[in-house]
Design a protein around this motif. Structure first.
Motif, mmCIF file in Angstrom:
data_model
loop_
_atom_site.group_PDB
_atom_site.id
_atom_site.type_symbol
_atom_site.label_atom_id
_atom_site.label_comp_id
_atom_site.label_asym_id
_atom_site.label_seq_id
_atom_site.Cartn_x
_atom_site.Cartn_y
_atom_site.Cartn_z
ATOM 1 N N MET A 186 5.334 9.124 0.822
ATOM 2 C CA MET A 186 5.566 7.869 1.538
ATOM 3 C C MET A 186 6.306 8.174 2.831
ATOM 4 O O MET A 186 7.288 8.915 2.824
ATOM 5 C CB MET A 186 6.398 6.907 0.689
ATOM 6 C CG MET A 186 6.486 5.508 1.261
ATOM 7 S SD MET A 186 5.000 4.533 0.998
ATOM 8 C CE MET A 186 5.066 4.274 -0.760
ATOM 9 N N THR A 187 5.852 7.633 3.923
ATOM 10 C CA THR A 187 6.453 7.887 5.224
ATOM 11 C C THR A 187 7.162 6.643 5.732
ATOM 12 O O THR A 187 6.554 5.575 5.819
ATOM 13 C CB THR A 187 5.374 8.307 6.245
ATOM 14 O OG1 THR A 187 4.688 9.444 5.748
ATOM 15 C CG2 THR A 187 6.011 8.642 7.583
ATOM 16 N N SER B 287 1.390 5.409 3.963
ATOM 17 C CA SER B 287 1.161 6.523 3.044
ATOM 18 C C SER B 287 -0.322 6.654 2.761
ATOM 19 O O SER B 287 -1.106 5.730 2.988
ATOM 20 C CB SER B 287 1.943 6.334 1.736
ATOM 21 O OG SER B 287 1.446 5.215 1.017
ATOM 22 N N ARG B 288 -0.712 7.838 2.272
ATOM 23 C CA ARG B 288 -2.078 8.100 1.828
ATOM 24 C C ARG B 288 -2.017 8.765 0.462
ATOM 25 O O ARG B 288 -1.062 9.485 0.157
ATOM 26 C CB ARG B 288 -2.808 9.023 2.810
ATOM 27 C CG ARG B 288 -3.161 8.410 4.144
ATOM 28 C CD ARG B 288 -3.888 9.415 5.007
ATOM 29 N NE ARG B 288 -5.178 9.766 4.452
ATOM 30 C CZ ARG B 288 -6.346 9.348 4.932
ATOM 31 N NH1 ARG B 288 -6.379 8.554 5.978
ATOM 32 N NH2 ARG B 288 -7.479 9.716 4.372
ATOM 33 N N LYS B 289 -3.044 8.521 -0.346
ATOM 34 C CA LYS B 289 -3.148 9.226 -1.612
ATOM 35 C C LYS B 289 -4.596 9.232 -2.064
ATOM 36 O O LYS B 289 -5.430 8.493 -1.519
ATOM 37 C CB LYS B 289 -2.249 8.596 -2.678
ATOM 38 C CG LYS B 289 -2.738 7.273 -3.224
ATOM 39 C CD LYS B 289 -1.853 6.795 -4.376
ATOM 40 C CE LYS B 289 -2.428 5.568 -5.048
ATOM 41 N NZ LYS B 289 -1.582 5.101 -6.183
ATOM 42 N N GLU B 290 -4.898 10.055 -3.050
ATOM 43 C CA GLU B 290 -6.232 10.108 -3.625
ATOM 44 C C GLU B 290 -6.278 9.213 -4.855
ATOM 45 O O GLU B 290 -5.499 9.385 -5.793
ATOM 46 C CB GLU B 290 -6.602 11.538 -4.008
ATOM 47 C CG GLU B 290 -6.928 12.429 -2.827
ATOM 48 C CD GLU B 290 -8.197 11.997 -2.101
ATOM 49 O OE1 GLU B 290 -9.150 11.557 -2.763
ATOM 50 O OE2 GLU B 290 -8.220 12.099 -0.856
ATOM 51 N N GLY B 291 -7.187 8.242 -4.842
ATOM 52 C CA GLY B 291 -7.391 7.383 -5.994
ATOM 53 C C GLY B 291 -8.640 7.786 -6.742
ATOM 54 O O GLY B 291 -9.361 8.706 -6.350
ATOM 55 N N ARG B 292 -8.930 7.082 -7.821
ATOM 56 C CA ARG B 292 -10.121 7.388 -8.613
ATOM 57 C C ARG B 292 -11.406 7.155 -7.828
ATOM 58 O O ARG B 292 -12.424 7.791 -8.084
ATOM 59 C CB ARG B 292 -10.115 6.548 -9.882
ATOM 60 C CG ARG B 292 -9.111 6.995 -10.927
ATOM 61 C CD ARG B 292 -9.134 6.095 -12.146
ATOM 62 N NE ARG B 292 -8.703 4.733 -11.827
ATOM 63 C CZ ARG B 292 -8.652 3.743 -12.696
ATOM 64 N NH1 ARG B 292 -9.051 3.938 -13.949
ATOM 65 N NH2 ARG B 292 -8.237 2.546 -12.338
ATOM 66 N N PRO C 64 -10.073 8.455 -1.223
ATOM 67 C CA PRO C 64 -8.808 8.346 -0.501
ATOM 68 C C PRO C 64 -8.401 6.895 -0.268
ATOM 69 O O PRO C 64 -9.242 6.019 -0.047
ATOM 70 C CB PRO C 64 -9.089 9.065 0.821
ATOM 71 C CG PRO C 64 -10.572 9.011 0.983
ATOM 72 C CD PRO C 64 -11.135 9.064 -0.398
ATOM 73 N N GLY D 150 -5.339 4.454 1.819
ATOM 74 C CA GLY D 150 -4.247 4.368 2.776
ATOM 75 C C GLY D 150 -3.464 3.099 2.533
ATOM 76 O O GLY D 150 -4.045 2.040 2.264
ATOM 77 N N ARG E 146 -9.486 1.657 2.281
ATOM 78 C CA ARG E 146 -10.269 2.565 1.433
ATOM 79 C C ARG E 146 -11.643 2.787 2.027
ATOM 80 O O ARG E 146 -12.058 2.090 2.972
ATOM 81 C CB ARG E 146 -10.367 2.007 0.017
ATOM 82 C CG ARG E 146 -11.101 0.691 -0.090
ATOM 83 C CD ARG E 146 -10.800 -0.025 -1.399
ATOM 84 N NE ARG E 146 -10.881 0.878 -2.538
ATOM 85 C CZ ARG E 146 -10.384 0.578 -3.733
ATOM 86 N NH1 ARG E 146 -9.775 -0.586 -3.926
ATOM 87 N NH2 ARG E 146 -10.502 1.412 -4.738
#
Length: 268
Positions: A1-2, A107-112, A115, A117, A142
């Motif tokens: 998280m930024t 923030s960014r993350k990988e979901g199911r 990617p 945001g 997404r």
């Protein structure tokens, strides 16, 4: 998280009573707001418009990311995922107000499904030299769904509520709400786009519209609200009726016709 330390956007609005009355009619309520009347919670969503010329809009009808406060995360689909509000003092219809907006987090993350945001905006709304509302607005971005991608599994809604209210929607109501909030997102009024581009079964009922109905229900049960938080958990199509659920401890949710949970919330 930024954490983001960034420029601030400021907008002013006179909080036109006629616009608030139009929202009341759209929600099926008596139109009784006049100048000086305290606005119901969350009615500030119909003010502080930011119109952009067509070249600055994305394919979905929203302003393009990367041109204002919201950074370009390279992800085309936008959704309002949830929010948190603190109500410090009532906003009054017909009185000038100012909204000050900053980007709180990115923030960014990988979901199911690929990617994701996340962007959190912080809005502080001032009127008559005092802070009236603090709102944190959570947006998620997404990728487009793959044609053969399985539909995400929706959570099941609880059934231990103390009180319920029924809600039904039409494409006309969704269009009116989009117009009043100056929300150009095509998933709410362009059926071909919603179905063929973003993969929905119909027009999507606005998450903020569901949250608005929950806030009004909570106010009827609890009196003036001090705080409210909500999170969208599954889309609700415009042709689907919804059950608004409330418990005496202030927890709330929206249950779809098949028993899925479309939104969870907490009022206080």
């Amino acid at each position: 998280m930024t954490e983001i330390a960034q420029e601030e956007s400021r907008q002013s609005d006179v909080m036109d009573p006629a616009r608030a009355s139009a929202l009341q009619v759209t929600l099926g309520l008596p139109a009784d707001i006049a100048a000086g009347t305290p606005l119901p919670p969350f009615f500030h969503q119909i003010y502080f418009w930011q119109p952009e010329p067509a070249p600055r809009l994305g394919r979905d009808g929203h302003p393009k990311t990367g041109l204002g406060l919201i950074p370009d995360l390279g992800l085309p689909r936008r959704m309002w995922a949830g929010g948190r509000l603190d109500f410090h003092a009532p906003l009054l219809a017909g009185v000038a107000a100012e909204k000050r907006t900053t980007v709180a987090k990115v923030s960014r993350k990988e979901g199911r499904s690929g990617p994701l945001g996340f962007v959190t905006l912080k809005h502080d709304i001032h009127q008559q030299d005092r802070l009236c509302v603090t709102e944190y607005q959570d947006l998620v971005y997404r990728e487009d769904p793959a044609p053969d991608a399985p539909k995400p599994q929706s959570p099941a809604a609880a059934s231990d509520e103390d009180r319920t209210e029924q809600a039904a929607f039409t494409s006309t109501q969704l269009f009116r709400y989009s117009a009043l909030t100056f929300n150009g997102h095509r998933i709410h009024y362009d059926l071909d786009y919603a179905r063929d581009v973003e993969g929905y079964a119909g027009l999507v009922t606005h998450g903020p519209l569901l949250a608005q109905l929950l806030m009004l229900m909570a106010e009827r049960q609890m009196g003036p609200l001090n705080r409210f938080s909500f999170r969208a958990t599954a889309p609700l199509m415009h042709y689907e009726p919804a059950t608004l659920c409330w418990k005496s401890d202030g927890t709330m949710w929206v249950r779809g016709p098949d028993g899925r949970q479309c939104m969870q919330a907490e009022a206080g």
